[in-house]
Write a protein that holds these residues in place. Sequence first.
Motif, mmCIF file in Angstrom:
data_model
loop_
_atom_site.group_PDB
_atom_site.id
_atom_site.type_symbol
_atom_site.label_atom_id
_atom_site.label_comp_id
_atom_site.label_asym_id
_atom_site.label_seq_id
_atom_site.Cartn_x
_atom_site.Cartn_y
_atom_site.Cartn_z
ATOM 1 N N GLU A 74 -4.138 -7.280 -2.698
ATOM 2 C CA GLU A 74 -5.313 -6.174 -1.780
ATOM 3 C C GLU A 74 -4.188 -5.094 -1.851
ATOM 4 O O GLU A 74 -4.779 -4.235 -1.460
ATOM 5 C CB GLU A 74 -4.732 -6.523 -0.445
ATOM 6 C CG GLU A 74 -5.951 -8.177 -0.242
ATOM 7 C CD GLU A 74 -6.109 -8.902 0.955
ATOM 8 O OE1 GLU A 74 -5.743 -8.750 1.623
ATOM 9 O OE2 GLU A 74 -6.128 -10.042 0.724
ATOM 10 N N ARG A 75 -3.042 -5.218 -2.025
ATOM 11 C CA ARG A 75 -2.618 -4.072 -2.794
ATOM 12 C C ARG A 75 -2.832 -2.737 -3.644
ATOM 13 O O ARG A 75 -1.474 -1.513 -3.901
ATOM 14 C CB ARG A 75 -0.813 -4.036 -2.523
ATOM 15 C CG ARG A 75 -0.569 -5.192 -0.965
ATOM 16 C CD ARG A 75 -0.229 -4.797 -0.097
ATOM 17 N NE ARG A 75 0.712 -5.858 0.742
ATOM 18 C CZ ARG A 75 1.160 -5.287 2.014
ATOM 19 N NH1 ARG A 75 1.245 -3.631 2.265
ATOM 20 N NH2 ARG A 75 2.212 -6.066 2.917
ATOM 21 N N TYR A 76 -3.024 -3.755 -4.286
ATOM 22 C CA TYR A 76 -3.397 -3.043 -5.372
ATOM 23 C C TYR A 76 -4.781 -2.824 -5.600
ATOM 24 O O TYR A 76 -5.519 -2.758 -7.620
ATOM 25 C CB TYR A 76 -3.100 -3.774 -6.848
ATOM 26 C CG TYR A 76 -1.753 -3.675 -6.946
ATOM 27 C CD1 TYR A 76 -0.828 -2.709 -7.872
ATOM 28 C CD2 TYR A 76 -0.506 -4.969 -6.477
ATOM 29 C CE1 TYR A 76 0.423 -3.280 -7.608
ATOM 30 C CE2 TYR A 76 0.588 -4.979 -6.148
ATOM 31 C CZ TYR A 76 1.322 -3.447 -7.316
ATOM 32 O OH TYR A 76 2.275 -3.870 -7.370
ATOM 33 N N THR A 77 -5.921 -2.261 -4.814
ATOM 34 C CA THR A 77 -7.570 -2.025 -4.455
ATOM 35 C C THR A 77 -7.375 -0.712 -5.043
ATOM 36 O O THR A 77 -8.169 -0.198 -5.726
ATOM 37 C CB THR A 77 -7.985 -2.584 -3.568
ATOM 38 O OG1 THR A 77 -7.287 -1.586 -2.210
ATOM 39 C CG2 THR A 77 -7.844 -4.195 -3.269
ATOM 40 N N SER A 78 -6.410 0.071 -4.989
ATOM 41 C CA SER A 78 -6.396 1.793 -5.492
ATOM 42 C C SER A 78 -5.227 2.071 -5.800
ATOM 43 O O SER A 78 -4.459 1.534 -5.283
ATOM 44 C CB SER A 78 -6.806 2.251 -4.177
ATOM 45 O OG SER A 78 -6.064 2.577 -3.382
ATOM 46 N N LEU A 79 -4.988 3.067 -6.538
ATOM 47 C CA LEU A 79 -3.832 4.031 -7.001
ATOM 48 C C LEU A 79 -2.906 4.192 -5.751
ATOM 49 O O LEU A 79 -2.247 3.848 -5.035
ATOM 50 C CB LEU A 79 -4.281 5.242 -7.058
ATOM 51 C CG LEU A 79 -5.051 5.179 -9.050
ATOM 52 C CD1 LEU A 79 -4.896 5.940 -10.393
ATOM 53 C CD2 LEU A 79 -4.430 3.244 -9.886
ATOM 54 N N GLN A 80 -3.691 5.080 -4.810
ATOM 55 C CA GLN A 80 -2.957 4.881 -3.633
ATOM 56 C C GLN A 80 -2.274 3.677 -2.370
ATOM 57 O O GLN A 80 -1.157 3.848 -2.430
ATOM 58 C CB GLN A 80 -3.763 5.355 -2.344
ATOM 59 C CG GLN A 80 -4.721 7.495 -2.497
ATOM 60 C CD GLN A 80 -5.454 6.959 -3.562
ATOM 61 O OE1 GLN A 80 -5.978 6.119 -4.422
ATOM 62 N NE2 GLN A 80 -6.378 8.682 -4.164
ATOM 63 N N SER A 81 -3.198 3.054 -2.233
ATOM 64 C CA SER A 81 -2.497 1.851 -1.547
ATOM 65 C C SER A 81 -1.572 1.060 -2.938
ATOM 66 O O SER A 81 -0.344 1.008 -2.140
ATOM 67 C CB SER A 81 -3.121 0.979 -1.426
ATOM 68 O OG SER A 81 -4.367 -0.075 -2.557
ATOM 69 N N MET A 82 -1.154 1.347 -4.101
ATOM 70 C CA MET A 82 -0.485 0.790 -4.679
ATOM 71 C C MET A 82 0.727 1.877 -4.653
ATOM 72 O O MET A 82 2.038 0.620 -4.641
ATOM 73 C CB MET A 82 -1.047 0.871 -6.822
ATOM 74 C CG MET A 82 0.461 0.501 -7.268
ATOM 75 S SD MET A 82 -0.506 0.960 -8.792
ATOM 76 C CE MET A 82 -0.476 3.210 -9.097
ATOM 77 N N VAL A 83 0.863 2.491 -4.787
ATOM 78 C CA VAL A 83 2.135 3.713 -4.684
ATOM 79 C C VAL A 83 2.900 3.122 -3.393
ATOM 80 O O VAL A 83 3.934 3.642 -3.748
ATOM 81 C CB VAL A 83 1.184 5.112 -4.796
ATOM 82 C CG1 VAL A 83 3.047 6.101 -4.420
ATOM 83 C CG2 VAL A 83 0.663 5.608 -5.909
ATOM 84 N N GLU A 84 1.204 3.178 -2.186
ATOM 85 C CA GLU A 84 1.810 3.199 -1.240
ATOM 86 C C GLU A 84 3.110 2.045 -0.914
ATOM 87 O O GLU A 84 4.293 1.505 -0.228
ATOM 88 C CB GLU A 84 1.271 3.523 0.225
ATOM 89 C CG GLU A 84 1.997 3.046 1.629
ATOM 90 C CD GLU A 84 0.069 2.847 2.191
ATOM 91 O OE1 GLU A 84 -0.857 3.763 2.228
ATOM 92 O OE2 GLU A 84 0.807 2.462 3.478
ATOM 93 N N TYR A 85 2.393 0.806 -1.664
ATOM 94 C CA TYR A 85 3.119 -0.408 -1.338
ATOM 95 C C TYR A 85 4.279 -0.740 -1.977
ATOM 96 O O TYR A 85 5.561 -1.147 -1.638
ATOM 97 C CB TYR A 85 2.315 -1.599 -2.028
ATOM 98 C CG TYR A 85 2.624 -3.709 -2.075
ATOM 99 C CD1 TYR A 85 3.349 -3.888 -1.368
ATOM 100 C CD2 TYR A 85 3.215 -2.970 -3.074
ATOM 101 C CE1 TYR A 85 3.667 -5.192 -1.710
ATOM 102 C CE2 TYR A 85 3.769 -4.714 -3.385
ATOM 103 C CZ TYR A 85 3.829 -5.326 -2.433
ATOM 104 O OH TYR A 85 4.608 -6.524 -2.812
ATOM 105 N N GLU A 86 3.848 -0.228 -3.161
ATOM 106 C CA GLU A 86 5.447 0.209 -4.475
ATOM 107 C C GLU A 86 7.110 0.995 -4.283
ATOM 108 O O GLU A 86 7.753 0.255 -4.259
ATOM 109 C CB GLU A 86 4.718 0.301 -5.842
ATOM 110 C CG GLU A 86 3.928 -0.887 -6.535
ATOM 111 C CD GLU A 86 3.818 -0.825 -7.722
ATOM 112 O OE1 GLU A 86 4.458 -0.210 -8.550
ATOM 113 O OE2 GLU A 86 3.697 -1.705 -8.452
ATOM 114 N N LEU A 87 6.368 1.663 -3.408
ATOM 115 C CA LEU A 87 7.464 2.442 -3.032
ATOM 116 C C LEU A 87 8.088 2.419 -1.714
ATOM 117 O O LEU A 87 9.205 2.407 -1.105
ATOM 118 C CB LEU A 87 6.984 3.612 -2.592
ATOM 119 C CG LEU A 87 6.839 4.325 -3.915
ATOM 120 C CD1 LEU A 87 6.253 5.916 -3.277
ATOM 121 C CD2 LEU A 87 7.696 4.716 -4.645
#
Length: 214
Positions: A74-87
């Motif tokens: 669910e954290r990887y549905t978009s590049l935006q959510s991925m960046v937010e989650y990984e950072l």
Amino acid sequence: MAGAAGAFSLREVLAAFQTCVSERREVLLGPYLSGWRGLIRFLHSLGTIFSFITKDAVAKVQIMEGYSGGEQRERYTSLQSMVEYELANRLVDVQKRGGHPESGCRTVLRLHRALRWLQLFLEGLRTAGEDARTSTICTDSYNASLAAYHPWVIRKAATVAFCTLPSRNAFLEVMNVGTAEEAVAMLGEALPHISDVYDITQELFAQHDLLNLP
Ligand code: 1Q0
């Protein structure tokens, strides 16, 4: 699965990049990876001299497929959510490679830089004259984009591989969208969508200071 067999259709690739951008102007990872899988199918068809490129692209798409089908999908549905989650979870090596050598952010950054090459290359194919050499268009696009991030040995191997590329018309034919003129028209319609994906990603990565991840 990355690199699956099947006829290449540029229309499908471009449609995937078109559906990448959501109403909220997020870049959706699912269609982004579908677009890449289509491009990889095409790379496969260019033969073994391109296999060092194909292998790297397949590896990167597989890393991202792992995340988008994994526990944190669910954290990887978009590049935006991925960046937010990984950072937020310190999952990105920012200064030098360390505990997270395969973060989504650094992996997408490599694909993102290659997308710039694709944008330039397709624009070059679209606007070049009938007798233009694809190898020249490809080399120029590469030198204006990806080459800056590659060591000498890769630049050399890439330039040698580019020399084996088929003619512009053979390329337009392999797109499977009809005549050369129809292919050119389709590129004209479709390229803005690739540019859109590129620009949104570039802005996202710039905002978070992620454009030089090791
Ligand atoms: C048409 C010819 C294709 C030419 C592709 C140009 C790209 C050259 C890239 C050379 C990459 C060399 C392999 C390894 C590089 C990695 O070191 C590098 C960095 O990663 P890392 O983990 O070491 O930090 N990786 C990359 O820079 C990513 C490279 C991905 C390349 C993906 C290229 C996708 C190309 C698809 C062909 C589409 C053509 C469409 C035209 C269709 C017209 C009918």
